[in-house]
Design a protein around this motif. Sequence first.
Motif, mmCIF file in Angstrom:
data_model
loop_
_atom_site.group_PDB
_atom_site.id
_atom_site.type_symbol
_atom_site.label_atom_id
_atom_site.label_comp_id
_atom_site.label_asym_id
_atom_site.label_seq_id
_atom_site.Cartn_x
_atom_site.Cartn_y
_atom_site.Cartn_z
ATOM 1 N N UNK A 310 -107.330 -72.201 -62.335
ATOM 2 C CA UNK A 310 -108.571 -73.620 -62.699
ATOM 3 C C UNK A 310 -107.264 -74.491 -62.782
ATOM 4 N N UNK A 311 -108.738 -75.159 -62.370
ATOM 5 C CA UNK A 311 -108.127 -76.981 -61.392
ATOM 6 C C UNK A 311 -108.828 -77.603 -62.222
ATOM 7 N N UNK A 318 -115.719 -80.082 -53.950
ATOM 8 C CA UNK A 318 -116.471 -79.232 -52.744
ATOM 9 C C UNK A 318 -115.256 -78.702 -52.122
ATOM 10 N N UNK A 319 -115.128 -77.598 -51.610
ATOM 11 C CA UNK A 319 -114.373 -77.276 -51.161
ATOM 12 C C UNK A 319 -113.227 -76.495 -51.269
ATOM 13 N N UNK A 320 -113.027 -76.357 -52.652
ATOM 14 C CA UNK A 320 -111.756 -75.453 -53.524
ATOM 15 C C UNK A 320 -111.764 -74.036 -53.601
ATOM 16 N N UNK A 321 -113.030 -73.474 -53.366
ATOM 17 C CA UNK A 321 -112.947 -71.877 -53.445
ATOM 18 C C UNK A 321 -112.958 -71.208 -51.742
ATOM 19 N N UNK A 343 -114.533 -75.788 -63.951
ATOM 20 C CA UNK A 343 -113.627 -75.540 -63.863
ATOM 21 C C UNK A 343 -112.508 -74.603 -62.950
ATOM 22 N N UNK A 344 -112.797 -72.880 -63.451
ATOM 23 C CA UNK A 344 -112.232 -72.337 -62.991
ATOM 24 C C UNK A 344 -112.838 -70.715 -62.134
ATOM 25 N N UNK A 345 -112.065 -70.036 -61.571
ATOM 26 C CA UNK A 345 -113.226 -68.770 -61.033
ATOM 27 C C UNK A 345 -111.533 -67.672 -61.007
ATOM 28 N N UNK A 346 -112.810 -67.155 -61.418
ATOM 29 C CA UNK A 346 -111.626 -65.528 -61.867
ATOM 30 C C UNK A 346 -112.445 -65.011 -61.102
ATOM 31 N N UNK A 363 -100.512 -71.948 -56.578
ATOM 32 C CA UNK A 363 -100.163 -72.502 -58.436
ATOM 33 C C UNK A 363 -99.620 -73.544 -57.084
ATOM 34 N N UNK A 364 -99.662 -73.790 -55.935
ATOM 35 C CA UNK A 364 -99.965 -75.274 -55.656
ATOM 36 C C UNK A 364 -100.924 -76.323 -55.551
ATOM 37 N N UNK A 365 -102.089 -75.822 -56.500
ATOM 38 C CA UNK A 365 -103.097 -76.490 -56.618
ATOM 39 C C UNK A 365 -104.053 -75.857 -57.957
#
Length: 441
Positions: A310-311, A318-321, A343-346, A363-365
């Motif tokens: 979750x972030x 963009x670019x999170x995944x 806001x989250x990906x499972x 956990x860094x981001x």
Amino acid sequence: MKVLKFGGTSVGTIQNIKSVTKIISDGEKKIVVLSAMSGTTNALVEIASCVENKEVEIANKTITNLFKKYREVVNELFENINLKQEVNIYVEAIFKKLTKISSQTYNELLYNTIVAHGELLSTFIFTKYLIQQGIKAQLLPALDFMRIDRLNEPDNFYIQQNLNRIIRNNIPADIYITQGFICLDTDGNIANLQRGGSDYTATIIGAAINAEEVEIWTDIDGMHNNDPRFVENTQAISNLSYEEAAELAYFGARILHPQTVMPARTANIPVRLKYTMCPELPGTLINNNVTDKGIKAIAAKDGITAIKIKSARMLLAYGFLKKVFEIFEKYETPIDMITTSEIAVSLTIDNTTFLDAIIEELEKFSTVEVDENQSIICLVGHSIVNHNKTHKLFNVLHDFSIRMISYGGSENNISLLVNTKDKVKALRNLNDYVFESSLIA
Ligand code: ASP
Ligand code: MG
């Protein structure tokens, strides 16, 4: 030419060895791929772990017990004195070698060498037995042509070139016997195609010789429409497409090694699953035919770990995944299921070897939540996403919570993630709904 693979139970007792002999003696030329006799590879794995733990005495005890079992088999199978002696000498040499190995220092190479002996034994014994029965049989050592590349994938070109050359140059035989599971790596060391890999050997060989069909003979009458260990009255499925079979093999239908379907699909070779004890049953045919629409089978895969990432910064970003996936790629950890919100990906994994390192990097981001002991329930069929039964599916699942749903990723699959403690109930409820039809109306 056909390729027929027989699993551990098919060559696990004298009676079954005789049944297999009958099945393959139809006068047609064929390649027969054998697993180790049932229980042998497990015993060899046990021996290897004793060697790793420096428990040489326990290892030797297991070796002695296994040796005893093989002596009995040889004694019962062979009446021909010369063949019996020849096989006894071979078996004794193998067990002497195992005893010698068990005092050496453990490493992966040693493990691979130890676990290879089951297939070496079964194929030698079976070839000599066929010869005793007057059948023109010839052993083709798998290590002369089966090889994997640096990515542990079969080296198909090498296999094709070498196997066809060996068959061309060999003394003509009616039945060629070879070992499933074992192969060489690029350095020429003994390796394998992972546990259960004999099925994979069979389709790799099938593709290499452009076989007319690959038959996988086992201890069940085909791929079933649900897990017979947990659900009553499951049925063998008569026809599956390569895609459906691949999904089922991967998601828990333990009858097939997950990668088995790939070589057959690429070469368009039909694969037939058959029951050794009842050869007259039709089994399951896997080919290119697109059959009826709708859900054909349900399977479950345990040992799944779900990770929620979750972030706040994922919102409109963009670019999170990409960042997430790169971490899994770095640790060579495949992702099975994935669902996203804004806001989250499972996602789920089944190999947790690098889980701690993965979490540390995530956990860094982001904030990370991990749920263990999950099971993927997978519904497989043709065009099931749009099928008229499918939308009512969730009615039967209100008795327990679903952690994730993957719908629409492919036409052939709907996957649900549930807590493993709810798995059996989910399989049964879904079975009633999908196959017994009492709940549809
Ligand atoms: N004997 C190997 C195993 O038990 C390979 C196989 O049976 O397919 O995993
Ligand atoms: Mg198997």
